[in-house]
Structure formats: structure tokens, C-alpha cells
Design an enzyme around this catalytic site. Structure first.
Site, PDB file in Angstrom:
ATOM      1  N   HIS A 129     -50.934  -7.853  50.080  1.00  0.00           N
ATOM      2  CA  HIS A 129     -52.141  -7.384  49.416  1.00  0.00           C
ATOM      3  C   HIS A 129     -52.563  -8.457  48.410  1.00  0.00           C
ATOM      4  O   HIS A 129     -51.732  -9.201  47.892  1.00  0.00           O
ATOM      5  CB  HIS A 129     -51.818  -6.065  48.701  1.00  0.00           C
ATOM      6  CG  HIS A 129     -52.977  -5.347  48.104  1.00  0.00           C
ATOM      7  ND1 HIS A 129     -53.558  -5.728  46.908  1.00  0.00           N
ATOM      8  CD2 HIS A 129     -53.650  -4.240  48.505  1.00  0.00           C
ATOM      9  CE1 HIS A 129     -54.533  -4.891  46.607  1.00  0.00           C
ATOM     10  NE2 HIS A 129     -54.622  -3.988  47.563  1.00  0.00           N
ATOM     11  N   ASP A 206     -43.295  -5.027  46.283  1.00  0.00           N
ATOM     12  CA  ASP A 206     -44.487  -4.194  46.166  1.00  0.00           C
ATOM     13  C   ASP A 206     -44.245  -2.938  46.995  1.00  0.00           C
ATOM     14  O   ASP A 206     -44.316  -2.964  48.214  1.00  0.00           O
ATOM     15  CB  ASP A 206     -45.708  -4.980  46.673  1.00  0.00           C
ATOM     16  CG  ASP A 206     -46.965  -4.127  46.785  1.00  0.00           C
ATOM     17  OD1 ASP A 206     -46.914  -2.911  46.533  1.00  0.00           O
ATOM     18  OD2 ASP A 206     -48.024  -4.689  47.139  1.00  0.00           O
TER      19      ASP A 206
END
Length: 412
Positions: A129, A206
């Protein structure tokens, strides 16, 4: 848990009744909400927990000697303890409240990252991301460190051998997603952590797309940092968590200055507060923390494993149905996926496709999903993405398939 047993015990109709928004309609059609990966809907238990705090408990925390402030503080710190148990962290001192995954990663980049310099390397993967790309690019620009990127293949899987070859004695940090938000790929994080450990590099995970689908135990993972957001986990927006090992945190300078991160202040100098408050400047999102704790309670009462087994069945059913549609291409077919299916329909731009699906009551995400390098790799401008949660059901899948049929009619 055996997937067949888990699925048999899962009552999705009862679960759906816990989410008030699912009883609403869109353009006169039943709402098929298939954008949980962007932001999950909230169960009534979370809505009521936040409302109860706002009605009966609100006051600033940590500073008041009066009863209401003490109760608010107890609720806020109780939420921290709830997160600690959820992650199986060794101490609440390792749980820092932030605004979300992006802020958690930026905290690490701007605080821990100050020690980097020319010759140091940070390693990420091609499927990250933007929140796990841009902070490291900014850090490298400031420090002269180098950003390395491990490749993926056409199935949307990490090239693990290439990843291992990029880990070197110069690697200071390895930062990677646990589950790709754009592809749904589940990464081999245990092997990746081991490779980083072998050269003495720290690891940041993440977990924004992981904690709502699988049980995460940070002590078992042995990672240095773990970040996630409340709103992916059926909780409120505007709050997230950074977990970090205590020894690492104690060696990191504060990244923001203000109330609650200090013990004493004078014009000659400042003494900083102990962990975790050193990294929590200013009045925190108290009601958000209360809502996050309620969301964790809800998901664990539901059973993370049972919900995940249900979502995996839906993912398999949706994948088979979509691949049977002429002109539809599934983007990312990793062997291990979690809750996400991205696709394109020949001759239809994903944004136009999303509009047609919305006319049929189907909510999907369209665009690059804050993962432009993934789109570049697959040579597509964007994709449509359907993502599943604990409340998704077979009718959502059927409604998506019917809506895609309508899109084919509209665009010929």
C-alpha cells in the site's frame, strides 16, 4: 479449527442483524456491501459503546483528579489493555494509539528512521500500500538510505527467493504487508521475518488487512513493529495501533511534542514521559479507543476463525462465479488469499463498472487501491475489488454476479 465445522456453526443471518446499515437500501435495491477491505461496517455493539462513552463518560484523560476524568481514563487504558490481549503483547507499554496504520508507519519512519544514513537499506515488496512505500521514500530522501523492492509474480505472489537475495548486512529494516489490500495475497511473513532476523534487521508488518481475518500473536511472530487500523476491524475511524518491542521503543526519540508525552517542561529542557505515552502527544481519540475495544470484543465473541472460514468459502464461490463470466479477468490468483478479489471486465473501465454495480445496489471499490505499483505490474489502470467481511453472505455474491451481467448488457 476445522473449516467445515466452523462454517456449519456460523449463522451469517444473525451476524448481519448486528449491523444496522445492512438493512438499508441503495437506489431501491438491497445493499450488497463488498468494500470491507476499505472500511468495515460497524456492529451495533460498537455503535452503542461509543454512544455510551459520549453520553456518560466523556472527559479528558490522565490529567483530571475528578471522578469523570478517572472513569474516562479507565476506559481509555482499558482499551489499551484489550488491544494488548488481542495481540498477545507482553505489556501495554508496547501498545501505542495512533490515527491508523499510515500514521503508525510514519511514526516509525520519522522516529526510528532518524538513525539511518547512506549505505543503509530498507526492503519492502512490490505489493505494498502507498502508506508502506511513501514514508520510506521520504526517509531515504532525508537520510541517503536506499529503498529496495522485492518483486512479485503474475499470480500476485511474492518471489521469496528474490526477497531473500535482497536481504543483506546493509538491510536495517524490512517492512511488508501481511495481506495485500489490492490482491488479497497472504504473504509468507514467518519466512520473511526469519530472513530479516538472520542479518539483524528489524521488521515492520502492515497488518491492516490481516487482524480482522486471522488471529495475530506478536510474540509468536517475533516482529519488531506491527500496525493496524480500527476501521478495518469493525471499529471507528481515526484510531489505530502501533505495537513495538519495548527495547526498540525505548531507543526511539519522540516524534511529536505536546501534552501527555512529557513529564516536565522548562525553557531549558524537557523530560519525556514513559512508554507508551512518549509517543501519544495531545488529547487522544478516547471514544475511538473505546469503540476499538468493543469491536475486538465483538469479533472474538463471534470467533475470528469461524468468520474467516465463512469468508474463505465466499471468496472461493465468488472467484469461480466471476471467472465464468466472459471477458472478466481476475487480477491476482495467489494460492493463499484472504477476503479480496480484484478483477477487470473487458471493454469497461473499472470506474464505469463501479457505477453500474452501484445502480444494482452493489458496493465495490474501483481504482488503484492506493497500490499503483501493483496496477503498473499487471498493466491495468485500475481494477474493481470486491472484499468480504464477517457479515457477507451468498446473496451478496449472487447480486454481484447479476450486476456484472447487467454491466455486460449495458456495454455490449
Amino acid at each position: 479449527m476445522n473449516a467445515r465445522i466452523a462454517e456449519a456453526a456460523y449463522d451469517v443471518a444473525r451476524v448481519r442483524a448486528d449491523f444496522p446499515i445492512l438493512s438499508t437500501t441503495v437506489r431501491g435495491k438491497r445493499l450488497a456491501f463488498l468494500d470491507t477491505a476499505a472500511s468495515a461496517q460497524r456492529p451495533l455493539a460498537v455503535i452503542e459503546a461509543v454512544a455510551r462513552y459520549e453520553r456518560t463518560l466523556h472527559a479528558n484523560v490522565h490529567r483530571g483528579v475528578y471522578e469523570l476524568s478517572q472513569k474516562a481514563t479507565d476506559a481509555f487504558e482499558g482499551a489499551r489493555e484489550r488491544v494488548r490481549r488481542f495481540l498477545n503483547a507482553a505489556s501495554p507499554k508496547r501498545v501505542i494509539f495512533t490515527r491508523g496504520t499510515a500514521e503508525s508507519i510514519n511514526l516509525v519512519a520519522q522516529s526510528w528512521g532518524q538513525r539511518l544514513g547512506p549505505g543503509d537499506e530498507i526492503l519492502i515488496t512490490w505489493m505494498e500500500h502507498h502508506a508502506n512505500i511513501v514514508p520510506w521514500q521520504m526517509l531515504c530522501e532525508r537520510t541517503g538510505a536506499t529503498l529496495k523492492v522485492a518483486p512479485i509474480d503474475r499470480r500476485g505472489e511474492l518471489d521469496l527467493n528474490a526477497f531473500r537475495s535482497l536481504v543483506s548486512p546493509r538491510t536495517r529494516l524490512v517492512a511488508f504487508t501481511q495481506v495485500s489490500n489490492a490482491l488479497g495475497t497472504v504473504l509468507p511473513i514467518h519466512e520473511m521475518i526469519a530472513a530479516a532476523r538472520a542479518v539483524g534487521a528489524l521488521t515492520l508488518i502492515d497488518g491492516a488487512q490481516a487482524v480482522e481475518h486471522q488471529r495475530v500473536e506478536v510474540r509468536q511472530l517475533d516482529c519488531d513493529f506491527y500496525a493496524f487500523s480500527s476501521h478495518k476491524l469493525y471499529g471507528p475511524t481515526g484510531i489505530g495501533v502501533l505495537y513495538a518491542r519495548e527495547a526498540v521503543l525505548r531507543d526511539m526519540p519522540p516524534w511529536q511534542g505536546g501534552g501527555d508525552m512529557i513529564l516536565t517542561v522548562s525553557f531549558s529542557g524537557t523530560t519525556y514521559n514513559d512508554l507508551p505515552y512518549r509517543f501519544e502527544a495531545g488529547t487522544p481519540n478516547i471514544s475511538g479507543a473505546v469503540g476499538l475495544a468493543a469491536a475486538i470484543d465483538y469479533l472474538e465473541a463471534l470467533g475470528i476463525e469461524r468468520a474467516h472460514a465463512h469468508e474463505q468459502r465466499l471468496l472461493g464461490r465468488a472467484t469461480s462465479a466471476l471467472k465464468a463470466i466472459d471477458g472478466l479477468a481476475v487480477i491476482g490468483e495467489a494460492q493463499h488469499k484472504s477476503g479480496v478479489i480484484s478483477f477487470t471486465l473487458e471493454g469497461v473501465h473499472p470506474h464505469d463498472l463501479g457505477t453500474i454495480l452501484d445502480d444494482e445496489g452493489v458496493a465495490v471499490r474501483t481504482g488503484h487501491h492506493c497500490a499503483m505499483p501493483v496496477m503498473e505490474f499487471f498493466d491495468v489502470p485500475a481494477t474493481a475489488r470486491a472484499s468480504f467481511g464477517c457479515y457477507s453472505d451468498d446473496e451478496d455474491v449472487d447480486q454481484l454476479v447479476r450486476a456484472l451481467g447487467r454491466a455486460r448488457e449495458v456495454f455490449g
